[in-house]
Design a protein around this motif. Sequence first.
Motif, PDB file in Angstrom:
ATOM      1  N   LEU A  12       0.830  -1.199   0.000  1.00 41.76           N
ATOM      2  CA  LEU A  12       0.000   0.000   0.000  1.00 41.76           C
ATOM      3  C   LEU A  12       0.871   1.257   0.000  1.00 41.76           C
ATOM      4  CD1 LEU A  12      -2.779   1.303   0.138  1.00 41.76           C
ATOM      5  CD2 LEU A  12      -2.703   1.081   2.628  1.00 41.76           C
ATOM      6  N   ALA A  13       1.918   1.261   0.822  1.00 40.17           N
ATOM      7  CA  ALA A  13       2.810   2.423   0.895  1.00 40.17           C
ATOM      8  C   ALA A  13       3.517   2.652  -0.439  1.00 40.17           C
ATOM      9  CB  ALA A  13       3.832   2.222   2.009  1.00 40.17           C
ATOM     10  N   LEU A  15       2.408   1.733  -3.409  1.00 41.32           N
ATOM     11  CA  LEU A  15       1.401   2.161  -4.384  1.00 41.32           C
ATOM     12  C   LEU A  15       1.074   3.646  -4.223  1.00 41.32           C
ATOM     13  CD1 LEU A  15      -0.547   1.266  -6.619  1.00 41.32           C
ATOM     14  CD2 LEU A  15      -2.238   0.777  -4.843  1.00 41.32           C
ATOM     15  N   ILE A  16       0.827   4.063  -2.986  1.00 40.10           N
ATOM     16  CA  ILE A  16       0.507   5.473  -2.735  1.00 40.10           C
ATOM     17  C   ILE A  16       1.689   6.371  -3.090  1.00 40.10           C
ATOM     18  CG2 ILE A  16      -0.047   7.175  -0.951  1.00 40.10           C
ATOM     19  CD1 ILE A  16      -1.598   4.985   0.513  1.00 40.10           C
ATOM     20  N   SER A  17       2.879   5.959  -2.682  1.00 40.64           N
ATOM     21  CA  SER A  17       4.070   6.767  -2.924  1.00 40.64           C
ATOM     22  C   SER A  17       4.354   6.917  -4.418  1.00 40.64           C
ATOM     23  CB  SER A  17       5.279   6.144  -2.231  1.00 40.64           C
ATOM     24  OG  SER A  17       5.079   6.075  -0.838  1.00 40.64           O
ATOM     25  N   ALA A  18       4.245   5.814  -5.154  1.00 43.08           N
ATOM     26  CA  ALA A  18       4.452   5.875  -6.597  1.00 43.08           C
ATOM     27  C   ALA A  18       3.423   6.793  -7.251  1.00 43.08           C
ATOM     28  CB  ALA A  18       4.377   4.475  -7.199  1.00 43.08           C
ATOM     29  N   GLY A  19       2.183   6.724  -6.773  1.00 47.06           N
ATOM     30  CA  GLY A  19       1.136   7.598  -7.297  1.00 47.06           C
ATOM     31  C   GLY A  19       1.430   9.062  -7.042  1.00 47.06           C
ATOM     32  N   VAL A  20       1.877   9.382  -5.833  1.00 47.15           N
ATOM     33  CA  VAL A  20       2.219  10.765  -5.484  1.00 47.15           C
ATOM     34  C   VAL A  20       3.369  11.265  -6.352  1.00 47.15           C
ATOM     35  CG1 VAL A  20       3.203  12.238  -3.666  1.00 47.15           C
ATOM     36  CG2 VAL A  20       1.351  10.644  -3.126  1.00 47.15           C
ATOM     37  N   MET A  90      11.367  14.800   3.163  1.00 49.74           N
ATOM     38  CA  MET A  90      11.158  13.355   3.080  1.00 49.74           C
ATOM     39  C   MET A  90       9.664  13.008   2.998  1.00 49.74           C
ATOM     40  SD  MET A  90      13.929  11.982   5.864  1.00 49.74           S
ATOM     41  CE  MET A  90      15.604  12.623   5.908  1.00 49.74           C
ATOM     42  N   PRO A  91       8.975  13.486   1.976  1.00 50.43           N
ATOM     43  CA  PRO A  91       7.530  13.217   1.887  1.00 50.43           C
ATOM     44  C   PRO A  91       7.187  11.748   1.711  1.00 50.43           C
ATOM     45  CG  PRO A  91       8.363  14.177  -0.154  1.00 50.43           C
ATOM     46  CD  PRO A  91       9.471  14.273   0.844  1.00 50.43           C
ATOM     47  N   ILE A  92       7.995  11.016   0.953  1.00 51.64           N
ATOM     48  CA  ILE A  92       7.708   9.600   0.713  1.00 51.64           C
ATOM     49  C   ILE A  92       7.936   8.782   1.985  1.00 51.64           C
ATOM     50  CG2 ILE A  92       8.268   7.582  -0.671  1.00 51.64           C
ATOM     51  CD1 ILE A  92       6.872   9.874  -2.185  1.00 51.64           C
ATOM     52  N   SER A  93       8.985   9.108   2.725  1.00 52.32           N
ATOM     53  CA  SER A  93       9.237   8.439   4.005  1.00 52.32           C
ATOM     54  C   SER A  93       8.079   8.670   4.964  1.00 52.32           C
ATOM     55  CB  SER A  93      10.540   8.954   4.623  1.00 52.32           C
ATOM     56  OG  SER A  93      11.647   8.622   3.810  1.00 52.32           O
ATOM     57  N   ALA A  94       7.556   9.893   4.970  1.00 47.35           N
ATOM     58  CA  ALA A  94       6.423  10.215   5.847  1.00 47.35           C
ATOM     59  C   ALA A  94       5.189   9.405   5.457  1.00 47.35           C
ATOM     60  CB  ALA A  94       6.124  11.710   5.795  1.00 47.35           C
ATOM     61  N   ILE A  95       4.964   9.239   4.154  1.00 51.48           N
ATOM     62  CA  ILE A  95       3.826   8.434   3.688  1.00 51.48           C
ATOM     63  C   ILE A  95       3.953   7.000   4.195  1.00 51.48           C
ATOM     64  CG2 ILE A  95       2.776   7.372   1.638  1.00 51.48           C
ATOM     65  CD1 ILE A  95       3.362   9.999   0.156  1.00 51.48           C
ATOM     66  N   GLY A  96       5.140   6.422   4.061  1.00 51.56           N
ATOM     67  CA  GLY A  96       5.353   5.058   4.530  1.00 51.56           C
ATOM     68  C   GLY A  96       5.114   4.917   6.020  1.00 51.56           C
ATOM     69  N   THR A  97       5.592   5.884   6.781  1.00 52.27           N
ATOM     70  CA  THR A  97       5.404   5.845   8.234  1.00 52.27           C
ATOM     71  C   THR A  97       3.938   5.943   8.613  1.00 52.27           C
ATOM     72  OG1 THR A  97       7.569   6.894   8.559  1.00 52.27           O
ATOM     73  CG2 THR A  97       6.049   6.948  10.408  1.00 52.27           C
ATOM     74  N   ILE A  98       3.220   6.818   7.950  1.00 50.68           N
ATOM     75  CA  ILE A  98       1.784   6.989   8.231  1.00 50.68           C
ATOM     76  C   ILE A  98       1.031   5.698   7.916  1.00 50.68           C
ATOM     77  CG2 ILE A  98      -0.317   8.191   7.505  1.00 50.68           C
ATOM     78  CD1 ILE A  98       1.518  10.671   7.039  1.00 50.68           C
ATOM     79  N   VAL A  99       1.322   5.104   6.745  1.00 54.34           N
ATOM     80  CA  VAL A  99       0.643   3.870   6.347  1.00 54.34           C
ATOM     81  C   VAL A  99       0.921   2.756   7.350  1.00 54.34           C
ATOM     82  CG1 VAL A  99       0.610   2.020   4.627  1.00 54.34           C
ATOM     83  CG2 VAL A  99       0.553   4.407   3.887  1.00 54.34           C
ATOM     84  N   TYR A 100       2.195   2.577   7.713  1.00 55.50           N
ATOM     85  CA  TYR A 100       2.518   1.488   8.630  1.00 55.50           C
ATOM     86  C   TYR A 100       1.947   1.737  10.022  1.00 55.50           C
ATOM     87  CZ  TYR A 100       4.769  -2.004  11.383  1.00 55.50           C
ATOM     88  OH  TYR A 100       4.968  -3.066  12.229  1.00 55.50           O
ATOM     89  N   THR A 101       1.984   2.972  10.482  1.00 56.45           N
ATOM     90  CA  THR A 101       1.438   3.294  11.810  1.00 56.45           C
ATOM     91  C   THR A 101      -0.052   2.982  11.878  1.00 56.45           C
ATOM     92  OG1 THR A 101       3.090   5.038  12.154  1.00 56.45           O
ATOM     93  CG2 THR A 101       1.094   5.146  13.494  1.00 56.45           C
ATOM     94  N   MET A 102      -0.778   3.342  10.845  1.00 53.84           N
ATOM     95  CA  MET A 102      -2.215   3.060  10.824  1.00 53.84           C
ATOM     96  C   MET A 102      -2.479   1.563  10.727  1.00 53.84           C
ATOM     97  SD  MET A 102      -3.682   6.188   8.485  1.00 53.84           S
ATOM     98  CE  MET A 102      -3.552   7.889   9.061  1.00 53.84           C
ATOM     99  N   TYR A 103      -1.636   0.861   9.987  1.00 53.67           N
ATOM    100  CA  TYR A 103      -1.771  -0.595   9.894  1.00 53.67           C
ATOM    101  C   TYR A 103      -1.505  -1.245  11.248  1.00 53.67           C
ATOM    102  CZ  TYR A 103      -0.423  -5.401   8.828  1.00 53.67           C
ATOM    103  OH  TYR A 103      -0.300  -6.766   8.832  1.00 53.67           O
ATOM    104  N   ALA A 104      -0.441  -0.826  11.919  1.00 59.37           N
ATOM    105  CA  ALA A 104      -0.099  -1.385  13.229  1.00 59.37           C
ATOM    106  C   ALA A 104      -1.203  -1.118  14.240  1.00 59.37           C
ATOM    107  CB  ALA A 104       1.219  -0.787  13.718  1.00 59.37           C
ATOM    108  N   VAL A 165      13.028  -2.189   4.296  1.00 62.74           N
ATOM    109  CA  VAL A 165      12.601  -2.546   2.939  1.00 62.74           C
ATOM    110  C   VAL A 165      12.046  -1.331   2.203  1.00 62.74           C
ATOM    111  CG1 VAL A 165      11.075  -4.004   1.565  1.00 62.74           C
ATOM    112  CG2 VAL A 165      12.127  -4.911   3.647  1.00 62.74           C
ATOM    113  N   PHE A 166      11.141  -0.615   2.833  1.00 61.87           N
ATOM    114  CA  PHE A 166      10.529   0.544   2.186  1.00 61.87           C
ATOM    115  C   PHE A 166      11.542   1.667   1.995  1.00 61.87           C
ATOM    116  CE2 PHE A 166       8.096   4.561   2.333  1.00 61.87           C
ATOM    117  CZ  PHE A 166       7.309   4.369   1.212  1.00 61.87           C
ATOM    118  N   GLY A 167      12.509   1.759   2.915  1.00 61.76           N
ATOM    119  CA  GLY A 167      13.491   2.834   2.854  1.00 61.76           C
ATOM    120  C   GLY A 167      14.332   2.814   1.596  1.00 61.76           C
ATOM    121  N   ILE A 168      14.522   1.635   0.980  1.00 63.60           N
ATOM    122  CA  ILE A 168      15.277   1.541  -0.265  1.00 63.60           C
ATOM    123  C   ILE A 168      14.601   2.353  -1.360  1.00 63.60           C
ATOM    124  CG2 ILE A 168      16.094  -0.036  -2.062  1.00 63.60           C
ATOM    125  CD1 ILE A 168      16.243  -2.207   0.115  1.00 63.60           C
ATOM    126  N   PHE A 169      13.273   2.190  -1.461  1.00 63.43           N
ATOM    127  CA  PHE A 169      12.512   2.957  -2.441  1.00 63.43           C
ATOM    128  C   PHE A 169      12.338   4.408  -1.999  1.00 63.43           C
ATOM    129  CE2 PHE A 169       8.360   4.732  -3.613  1.00 63.43           C
ATOM    130  CZ  PHE A 169       8.469   4.743  -4.994  1.00 63.43           C
TER     131      PHE A 169
END
Length: 202
Positions: A12-13, A15-20, A90-104, A165-169
């Motif tokens: 999900l992270a 997909l959203i990040s690539a879209g942004v 770091m907008p993409i990093s923030a997106i990943g963090t938000i997605v994972y935090t909500m998932y957790a 893993v997400f940090g590479i992208f």
Amino acid sequence: SFTFEIYRPLALALLISAGVLIIMALYTSWRMRTSPLTLARKLWPTFRVALKTGSLDDSYGEAMTCCTRYMGIEQEYASETLPQGLVLYMPISAIGTIVYTMYAAQVNSVRADAVWYVTAIVMAVVLFVATPPVPGANLLAYVVLFTSLGIPEDALLDAMTFDIVFGIFAGAANQAMLQLEMVYQAARFGLIDLGRLRQPMA
């Protein structure tokens, strides 16, 4: 298990990040009246190096070349803005963090209302501005987030896996987003050669 299911927030992270990133590139090409394909080709060398090495230090030289030689941004402006942006933007990093935090939070049945979501988003953005780009720093950001939002500490192990893993992208995408933002801001202040920006790469 929780670890086994980590592909869901990761997918999900991504997909959203690539879209942004795509939307930002299309918007920039439209505002600058340049071909989206030309813009993508100029961004690709830096993105490829950052994705391959996982290091912004290794891709910095390519990023500077992209900004000045290919995109026509003035050298002085690029030399001041690019290093600062790599640390703070770091907008993409923030997106990943938000997605994972909500998932957790969902997996751990944390009660979340509108205020909780707003707090999570604001904290994620602020923490990634304040967090230095050094190994392990993102995990500290997750510790602060999870503690403040009532997410159990058990989720931190998976957060670390997700972040690696997400940090590479994210590193490569953050840099591409920064270059697009620099194009837009440089154009506002007349610090870019639009003819060079619009010129196809040889």
